[in-house]
Design a protein around this motif. Structure first.
Motif, PDB file in Angstrom:
ATOM      1  N   PRO A 123      -2.831  -7.643   0.175  1.00 53.03           N
ATOM      2  CA  PRO A 123      -2.888  -9.114   0.142  1.00 53.03           C
ATOM      3  C   PRO A 123      -3.466  -9.712   1.419  1.00 53.03           C
ATOM      4  N   GLN A 124      -3.410  -8.967   2.516  1.00 53.05           N
ATOM      5  CA  GLN A 124      -3.850  -9.510   3.813  1.00 53.05           C
ATOM      6  C   GLN A 124      -5.267  -9.066   4.180  1.00 53.05           C
ATOM      7  N   GLY A 125      -5.879  -8.216   3.354  1.00 55.31           N
ATOM      8  CA  GLY A 125      -7.195  -7.675   3.742  1.00 55.31           C
ATOM      9  C   GLY A 125      -7.095  -6.831   5.000  1.00 55.31           C
ATOM     10  N   ALA A 126      -5.958  -6.152   5.162  1.00 50.03           N
ATOM     11  CA  ALA A 126      -5.737  -5.387   6.393  1.00 50.03           C
ATOM     12  C   ALA A 126      -6.228  -3.945   6.298  1.00 50.03           C
ATOM     13  N   LEU A 127      -6.867  -3.594   5.158  1.00 49.69           N
ATOM     14  CA  LEU A 127      -7.400  -2.241   5.000  1.00 49.69           C
ATOM     15  C   LEU A 127      -8.872  -2.303   4.573  1.00 49.69           C
ATOM     16  N   PRO A 128      -9.730  -2.871   5.434  1.00 47.92           N
ATOM     17  CA  PRO A 128     -11.149  -2.946   5.069  1.00 47.92           C
ATOM     18  C   PRO A 128     -11.770  -1.546   4.959  1.00 47.92           C
ATOM     19  N   MET A 129     -12.709  -1.384   3.996  1.00 50.86           N
ATOM     20  CA  MET A 129     -13.374  -0.098   3.837  1.00 50.86           C
ATOM     21  C   MET A 129     -14.504   0.009   4.855  1.00 50.86           C
ATOM     22  N   VAL A 130     -14.574   1.138   5.530  1.00 51.13           N
ATOM     23  CA  VAL A 130     -15.634   1.351   6.521  1.00 51.13           C
ATOM     24  C   VAL A 130     -16.322   2.694   6.240  1.00 51.13           C
ATOM     25  N   PRO A 131     -17.594   2.788   6.608  1.00 56.94           N
ATOM     26  CA  PRO A 131     -18.321   4.026   6.302  1.00 56.94           C
ATOM     27  C   PRO A 131     -18.029   5.148   7.292  1.00 56.94           C
ATOM     28  N   ARG A 132     -18.126   6.364   6.795  1.00 57.52           N
ATOM     29  CA  ARG A 132     -18.000   7.549   7.644  1.00 57.52           C
ATOM     30  C   ARG A 132     -19.075   8.529   7.183  1.00 57.52           C
ATOM     31  N   GLY A 133     -19.941   8.960   8.110  1.00 55.96           N
ATOM     32  CA  GLY A 133     -21.018   9.881   7.750  1.00 55.96           C
ATOM     33  C   GLY A 133     -20.459  11.249   7.395  1.00 55.96           C
ATOM     34  N   ILE A 134     -20.904  11.828   6.282  1.00 59.64           N
ATOM     35  CA  ILE A 134     -20.445  13.174   5.915  1.00 59.64           C
ATOM     36  C   ILE A 134     -21.589  14.179   5.887  1.00 59.64           C
ATOM     37  N   GLY A 135     -22.807  13.698   6.055  1.00 61.05           N
ATOM     38  CA  GLY A 135     -23.935  14.632   6.052  1.00 61.05           C
ATOM     39  C   GLY A 135     -25.246  13.895   5.931  1.00 61.05           C
ATOM     40  N   VAL A 136     -26.321  14.669   5.801  1.00 65.03           N
ATOM     41  CA  VAL A 136     -27.650  14.068   5.729  1.00 65.03           C
ATOM     42  C   VAL A 136     -28.437  14.644   4.557  1.00 65.03           C
ATOM     43  N   VAL A 137     -29.381  13.847   4.071  1.00 63.77           N
ATOM     44  CA  VAL A 137     -30.422  14.377   3.185  1.00 63.77           C
ATOM     45  C   VAL A 137     -31.693  14.361   4.012  1.00 63.77           C
TER      46      VAL A 137
ATOM     47  N   HIS B 259     -10.419   9.560  -1.401  1.00 63.24           N
ATOM     48  CA  HIS B 259     -11.424   9.718  -2.459  1.00 63.24           C
ATOM     49  C   HIS B 259     -12.246   8.442  -2.672  1.00 63.24           C
ATOM     50  N   GLY B 260     -11.999   7.422  -1.867  1.00 61.04           N
ATOM     51  CA  GLY B 260     -12.810   6.201  -1.957  1.00 61.04           C
ATOM     52  C   GLY B 260     -12.595   5.385  -3.211  1.00 61.04           C
ATOM     53  N   CYS B 261     -11.364   5.249  -3.663  1.00 64.35           N
ATOM     54  CA  CYS B 261     -11.120   4.484  -4.900  1.00 64.35           C
ATOM     55  C   CYS B 261     -10.978   2.983  -4.624  1.00 64.35           C
ATOM     56  N   TYR B 262     -10.781   2.608  -3.383  1.00 66.12           N
ATOM     57  CA  TYR B 262     -10.674   1.209  -2.935  1.00 66.12           C
ATOM     58  C   TYR B 262      -9.364   0.513  -3.334  1.00 66.12           C
ATOM     59  N   ALA B 263      -8.462   1.199  -4.023  1.00 64.16           N
ATOM     60  CA  ALA B 263      -7.258   0.528  -4.531  1.00 64.16           C
ATOM     61  C   ALA B 263      -6.472  -0.099  -3.382  1.00 64.16           C
ATOM     62  N   CYS B 264      -6.168   0.675  -2.334  1.00 65.80           N
ATOM     63  CA  CYS B 264      -5.338   0.148  -1.249  1.00 65.80           C
ATOM     64  C   CYS B 264      -6.035  -1.013  -0.557  1.00 65.80           C
ATOM     65  N   SER B 265      -7.361  -0.871  -0.403  1.00 67.82           N
ATOM     66  CA  SER B 265      -8.120  -1.891   0.316  1.00 67.82           C
ATOM     67  C   SER B 265      -8.157  -3.207  -0.460  1.00 67.82           C
ATOM     68  N   GLU B 266      -8.434  -3.114  -1.756  1.00 73.17           N
ATOM     69  CA  GLU B 266      -8.603  -4.333  -2.548  1.00 73.17           C
ATOM     70  C   GLU B 266      -7.268  -4.962  -2.949  1.00 73.17           C
ATOM     71  N   LEU B 267      -6.233  -4.158  -2.994  1.00 74.59           N
ATOM     72  CA  LEU B 267      -4.937  -4.713  -3.401  1.00 74.59           C
ATOM     73  C   LEU B 267      -4.100  -5.191  -2.211  1.00 74.59           C
TER      74      LEU B 267
ATOM     75  N   CYS C  77       0.816  -1.218   0.000  1.00 77.85           N
ATOM     76  CA  CYS C  77       0.000   0.000   0.000  1.00 77.85           C
ATOM     77  C   CYS C  77       0.852   1.271   0.000  1.00 77.85           C
ATOM     78  N   SER C  78       2.114   1.116   0.364  1.00 83.13           N
ATOM     79  CA  SER C  78       2.979   2.289   0.488  1.00 83.13           C
ATOM     80  C   SER C  78       3.123   3.012  -0.851  1.00 83.13           C
ATOM     81  N   GLY C  79       2.876   4.285  -0.863  1.00 82.85           N
ATOM     82  CA  GLY C  79       3.041   5.078  -2.078  1.00 82.85           C
ATOM     83  C   GLY C  79       1.942   4.872  -3.099  1.00 82.85           C
ATOM     84  N   MET C  80       0.934   4.049  -2.764  1.00 83.06           N
ATOM     85  CA  MET C  80      -0.118   3.775  -3.741  1.00 83.06           C
ATOM     86  C   MET C  80      -1.117   4.915  -3.845  1.00 83.06           C
ATOM     87  N   CYS C  81      -1.394   5.569  -2.719  1.00 82.86           N
ATOM     88  CA  CYS C  81      -2.457   6.574  -2.704  1.00 82.86           C
ATOM     89  C   CYS C  81      -1.991   7.875  -3.350  1.00 82.86           C
ATOM     90  N   ARG C  82      -2.696   8.279  -4.403  1.00 76.77           N
ATOM     91  CA  ARG C  82      -2.339   9.513  -5.099  1.00 76.77           C
ATOM     92  C   ARG C  82      -2.919  10.743  -4.423  1.00 76.77           C
TER      93      ARG C  82
END
Lengths: 295, 275
Positions: free
Chosen positions: B109-123, B99-107, B75-80
């Motif tokens: 190999p250990q699944g050590a970067l699971p994507m989790v939600p964070r609230g940013i506002g409401v409708v 920016h939520g591109c999922y690259a680090c999470s999906e690439l 994952c090092s250096g992957m995030c632009r």
């Protein structure tokens, strides 16, 4: 950053007179001050000052994926991982440049090394001499471009470099509107933030939101109430709100045509013959000077 | 019909026109007023009432799982976007920069970067008579308005929605304009108004949409703007009027009390409903 003190003028809500106040301050402070325009998405600060460009620097604020058609086999691996729907599938993949976020995931995943990232021109940074005998650093964002706070940050940095070179002691910055990324970028590290508002419910609502942002940064700040006599009850609400948040009322201006009429003649408020307005700006300038010295 | 009220310049009268037009049209049918000015949503101020929450809007970012991480460095250096830094034995994530591109999470190999939600506002939404006012509201300090704008746009009513767009010409404005069938641009007759009108007109044309311009606070003609408007669809003019400003400042729609504004709204209805 240079030794120059920086006053940033912002307003949550548009149309409150932010740029009119900033341009009057720049005029009144004279050649000890340098201007910086961080309202890059509708850059109006230079309009009154007849800028003559000295430097123009392209700004590459983001990147975009580019397909090398010779290597692409149309395997769709890139389309499968793209979260921004920026890849059109086909015998050769096609990048939809407007949708591409520049994350580079596709580059990582492509089995044929057929994708590279390219810098994308998203704006221009300009240094111009202006008719009041000083300089202004300003910028233009490409229409529909990524309103990256980075352009704002680079404009301010350039302003500090120029201030150091030319021995200017003050920078007057026309800040970005709203409460998002560009405004955060406009105010971080500033010496004073002036919040321009108007006594409408929208003005108060937006002031509360932007003041929450500014007080979070612990930067000395104060409020300017424009069109103060438009709604006296709301004006009093702003005064109370200022007290509650520890933000002094630095100046008040009446509801008057002079703001738009002076604009049409490309004059700052200081160049009109409205002595009431001129006195208020002069007084505001003095108060800002003493606020900066106390610090 | 999806009609967006937009303006290059803030404070030109976008919200004033959106609230008045939506309220005016709601006298004769169901209307949704959708506030997509998510940093500063102000439309609902004009129609007091109780909000119903429609959606909490979240973005997803990677959360480091130290137990799974083997410090492999993929994952090092992957995030632009500089949202992730991998140091020896530790990964630091700056969630607001993601920016939520999922690259680090999906690439990973250990699944050590699971994507989790964070609230940013409401409708959220409120209703008065025939009028539904729905707004997207982003939390103070959140930097990415586009996901918030996209979420708000999902709550359009296909029959009649008046959208109060974000000011300016950047990505969130573009997002809203791209989803509009008709664009009304509000401007004011000053050099600032004209400068920003030219920018947003260019954006509309780039999106293949011919805008209709409404000049607010119109007094005597402003020559350069008159020249610009010769090239566009016949514009409409709202005269400078302190009553409109006063009703706006108090959070009230002005058209029932101000005949010149009512006239403009009637003309607008003619134009947009007979196409």
């Amino acid at each position: 950053m240079s030794n120059a003190a920086e006053i940033v003028v912002i307003s949550g809500k548009g149309g409150t007179g932010k740029t009119s106040i900033a341009s009057a301050l720049l005029y009144e402070f004279g050649d000890v001050a340098l201007g910086a325009d961080c309202d890059v998405d509708g850059s109006n600060f230079p309009i009154l000052f007849d800028p003559q460009p000295l430097e123009s620097i392209p700004f590459y604020g983001s990147q975009v994926a580019v397909i090398n058609e010779e290597n692409c086999r149309g395997c769709d691996a890139c389309a499968k991982v793209c979260r921004f729907e920026a890849v059109e599938k086909g015998a050769r993949a096609k990048i939809l440049r407007d949708a591409c976020e520049g994350c580079g995931y596709c580059v990582q995943i492509c089995p044929f090394g057929a994708i590279t990232m390219e810098d994308r021109l998203t704006g221009t940074i300009k240094v111009s001499s202006i008719r009041t005998g000083t300089l202004m650093v300003h910028g233009d964002l490409e229409v529909g471009g990524d309103n990256s706070g980075r352009l704002v940050a680079e404009i301010r940095e350039k302003a500090h470099v120029k201030a150091r070179e030319l021995g200017k002691s003050l920078i007057i910055t026309d800040g970005s509107p709203g409460i998002g990324c560009p405004v955060v970028s406009s105010i971080s590290g500033a010496n004073y933030v002036l919040l321009v508002t108007e006594p409408s419910l929208s003005g108060i609502h937006d002031l509360e939101r932007v003041a929450a942002l500014v007080t979070g940064f612990s930067i000395p700040s104060g409020i300017v109430i424009n069109k103060a006599d438009l709604n006296l009850r709301n004006r009093d609400t702003i005064v109370l709100l200022g007290k509650k948040m520890g933000l002094p009322i630095m100046a008040e201006f009446p509801f008057t045509h002079v703001f738009s009429e002076s604009l049409k003649q490309l004059k700052t408020l200081m160049e009109t013959n409205d002595t009431n307005l001129i006195n208020r700006i002069t007084h505001l300038t003095k108060r800002l000077k003493s606020s900066l010295e106390v610090k | 019909m999806q009609i967006t009220i937009a303006s290059g310049k803030g404070g030109a009268g976008k919200t004033m026109l959106a609230t008045n037009l939506a309220h005016f049209l709601s006298q004769s049918g169901q209307v949704t007023l959708l506030d997509c000015d998510v940093e500063e949503p102000n439309c609902a101020l004009f129609f007091p009432g109780v909000y119903t929450s429609l959606e909490t809007v979240s973005v997803y970012y990677p959360k480091w799982d130290s137990d799974r991480c083997t410090d492999c460095g993929v994952c090092s250096g992957m995030c632009r976007f500089n949202a992730l830094i991998a140091l020896a034995g530790e990964v630091i994530v700056f969630d607001k920069m993601c920016h939520g591109c999922y690259a680090c999470s999906e690439l990973c190999p250990q699944g050590a970067l699971p994507m989790v939600p964070r609230g940013i506002g409401v409708v959220q939404s409120r209703k008065t008579g025939n009028l539904v006012v729905t707004e997207g509201r982003i939390n103070v300090g959140e930097e990415q308005a586009v996901p918030m704008v996209k979420a708000a746009l999902r709550h359009r009513d296909p029959s009649c929605t008046i959208i109060d767009g974000p000011p300016g010409t950047a990505c969130s404005a573009q997002e809203v304009l791209a989803h509009s069938e008709r664009i009304i641009l509000v401007t004011e007759p000053t050099p600032y108004g004209l400068h920003d009108l030219a920018l947003i007109t260019e954006l509309c044309l780039k999106l293949g949409k011919e805008p209709l311009v409404v000049v607010n606070r119109s007094r005597e003609p402003f020559g350069p703007m008159t020249a610009f408007l010769k090239e566009t669809e016949t514009p409409l003019f709202i005269p400078e009027n302190k009553d409109i400003a006063h009703y706006y400042s108090s959070g009230e729609v002005a058209w029932p009390h101000v005949p010149v504004l009512r006239d403009v709204l009637e003309q607008l209805r003619e134009r947009i409903c007979h196409e």
